[in-house]
Design an enzyme around this catalytic site. Structure first.
Site, PDB file in Angstrom:
ATOM      1  NE  ARG A 132      -3.162  -0.083   3.104  1.00 46.10           N
ATOM      2  CZ  ARG A 132      -2.686   0.402   4.258  1.00 46.10           C
ATOM      3  NH1 ARG A 132      -2.303   1.669   4.340  1.00 46.10           N
ATOM      4  NH2 ARG A 132      -2.599  -0.361   5.316  1.00 46.10           N
ATOM      5  CE1 TYR A 147     -14.958  11.942 -16.602  1.00 50.75           C
ATOM      6  CE2 TYR A 147     -13.925  12.029 -14.440  1.00 50.75           C
ATOM      7  CZ  TYR A 147     -14.674  11.357 -15.390  1.00 50.75           C
ATOM      8  OH  TYR A 147     -15.139  10.097 -15.117  1.00 50.75           O
ATOM      9  CG  ASP A 157      -7.317  15.953 -16.014  1.00 56.76           C
ATOM     10  OD1 ASP A 157      -6.623  15.321 -16.825  1.00 56.76           O
ATOM     11  OD2 ASP A 157      -8.421  15.541 -15.598  1.00 56.76           O
ATOM     12  CE  LYS A 198     -10.216   8.245 -19.163  1.00 60.78           C
ATOM     13  NZ  LYS A 198     -11.400   7.430 -18.976  1.00 60.78           N
TER      14      LYS A 198
HETATM   15  N1  PLP Z   1      -9.805  13.440 -16.240  1.00 57.10           N
HETATM   16  C1  PLP Z   1     -10.301  13.366 -17.473  1.00 57.10           C
HETATM   17  C2  PLP Z   1     -10.053  14.506 -18.429  1.00 57.10           C
HETATM   18  C3  PLP Z   1     -11.055  12.264 -17.872  1.00 57.10           C
HETATM   19  O1  PLP Z   1     -11.558  12.231 -19.121  1.00 57.10           O
HETATM   20  C4  PLP Z   1     -11.271  11.209 -16.944  1.00 57.10           C
HETATM   21  C5  PLP Z   1     -12.071  10.031 -17.318  1.00 57.10           C
HETATM   22  O2  PLP Z   1     -12.715   9.994 -18.338  1.00 57.10           O
HETATM   23  C6  PLP Z   1     -10.738  11.324 -15.672  1.00 57.10           C
HETATM   24  C7  PLP Z   1     -10.000  12.440 -15.342  1.00 57.10           C
HETATM   25  C8  PLP Z   1     -10.955  10.248 -14.640  1.00 57.10           C
HETATM   26  O3  PLP Z   1     -10.112   9.154 -14.881  1.00 57.10           O
HETATM   27  P1  PLP Z   1     -10.434   7.667 -14.414  1.00 57.10           P
HETATM   28  O4  PLP Z   1     -11.644   7.222 -15.167  1.00 57.10           O
HETATM   29  O5  PLP Z   1      -9.180   6.906 -14.728  1.00 57.10           O
HETATM   30  O6  PLP Z   1     -10.707   7.723 -12.941  1.00 57.10           O
END
Ligand code: PLP
Length: 372
Positions: A47, A99, A171, A196
């Site tokens: 962990r 998001y 992000d 992704k």
């Molecule tokens: N940030 C963006 C721009 C996303 O498109 C996503 C998911 O689609 C996330 C964060 C969240 O990622 P996760 O689905 O791996 O938790």
């Protein structure tokens, strides 16, 4: 070293125990230590850390030009570790287009921890200035944004925030480290959903934070990860590391295909608006050109006929799959407002597209028949 070389070589030293060129997967949950807890190889319990995750973190830190990285079980685990690191009484600025999971996290959990937040136009420094408070501790940017593909000026926002004692986290999931390095532009933390482009094959979940400095924010996020158990499994770290090795080749094709699809869509009378930073018509095209090496594989478009027309196109595609997520080898399409649910902010006629690695002619032909 150039990003293409780093993506292949960072964290890829042959295994010292066996000279294996491909990295081993260490599944052990616990590591032998001395009688008073002396660590033999830096690891104690899964962990906290494990050797496979170490390799991924070393690679991500090198690629993003950071001092340290932390891998998480998902992108949301990584993002929420930043928000959970905030002290009560802090204020956070979030972009208006972000998001929907990040927006939901802020809505549901920040207030109860006595952290206030406001949504601003992330592309407008005047709007950021107007929303600023003495307690603003963090500006969260998402660029390109999901799903409107808005581009925030990372360098400008970072110098504004730093002058007022706040940090900037970006992000950078839509861009991936192959196209944009926010820390080099002045950001303090870069976040990725590695689910992704980094994983790249729609088969492994993960997230990451990379820090410009190994300071208090890194320490606190590591504490959040360890105590909440928001860790990445070793097999996921291994698959993500494997994805990283081919990222620069894949991203080249994603970008080429997305430009072809965006150009086609922009010529269609049924399409009211195409959002792709690579098109000269994009409002922040010049900024994207300055801040990114290419424009990515994500785009969205709005149908002149609104929601019904968008749903009709989504139901007619044959090669594109109606599915959420992005960054995999296969092209995906989705009616974003439907996926966002009760708190949807996407325009009703908007379809979001993750352009995959197929031949662009086949992708364009599929959209053409669906629009006909
Ligand atoms: N940030 C963006 C721009 C996303 O498109 C996503 C998911 O689609 C996330 C964060 C969240 O990622 P996760 O689905 O791996 O938790």
């Amino acid at each position: 070293m150039k990003p293409e070389t780093l993506l292949v070589h960072a964290g890829a030293e042959p295994d010292p125990a066996t000279a294996a060129v491909a990295p081993p997967i260490h599944l052990s949950t616990t590591f032998r230590h001395g009688p008073a807890g002396e660590l033999e190889h830096g690891h104690e319990y899964i962990r906290e850390s494990n050797p496979t995750q170490d390799r991924l973190e070393a690679a991500l830190a090198a690629i993003e030009q950071g001092a340290a990285a932390l891998a998480f079980g998902s992108g949301m685990a990584a993002a929420s570790a930043v928000f959970q690191s905030l002290r009560a009484g802090s204020h956070v600025l979030l972009p208006r287009d972000v998001y929907h999971g990040t927006r939901a996290y802020a809505r549901e959990f920040l207030g109860e921890r006595s952290v206030t937040h406001a949504a601003v136009d992330g592309c407008d420094c005047d709007a950021i200035e107007a929303a600023w408070r003495d307690s603003t501790a963090l500006v969260w940017l998402e660029t390109p944004s999901n799903p409107l593909l808005e581009i925030a000026d990372i360098a400008a926002v970072a110098s504004f925030a730093h002058a007022r004692g706040a940090i900037v986290a970006v992000d950078s999931t839509f861009a991936s480290p192959a196209l944009q390095n926010p820390l080099a532009l002045g950001a303090d933390i870069v976040m990725h959903s590695t689910t992704k482009y980094l994983g790249g094959h729609s088969d492994v979940m993960g997230g990451a934070l990379v820090f410009r400095e190994r300071g208090a924010w890194h320490e606190r996020a590591a504490l959040v990860r360890g105590l909440q158990g928001a860790v990445m499994a070793p097999f996921n770290a291994w698959l993500t590391l494997r994805g990283l090795r081919t990222l620069s080749c894949r991203i080249e094709r994603h970008c080429r295909n997305a430009l072809a699809v965006a150009t086609f869509l922009a010529s269609q009378p049924a399409v009211a608006r195409v959002r792709y930073p690579g098109l000269a018509s994009h409002p922040q095209h010049a900024l994207a050109r300055r801040q990114m090496r290419d424009f990515g594989g994500m785009l969205s478009f709005e149908l002149a006929g609104g929601r019904e027309a968008a749903l009709r196109v989504a139901s007619r595609v044959a090669l594109f799959t109606n599915a959420t997520s992005l960054g995999g080898v296969e092209s995906l399409i989705e009616h974003r407002a439907s996926v966002e649910g009760a708190h949807a902010t996407s325009p009703p006629g908007l379809l979001r597209v993750s352009v995959g690695l197929e031949h662009p002619d086949d992708l364009v032909a599929d959209l053409a028949q669906a629009l006909a």
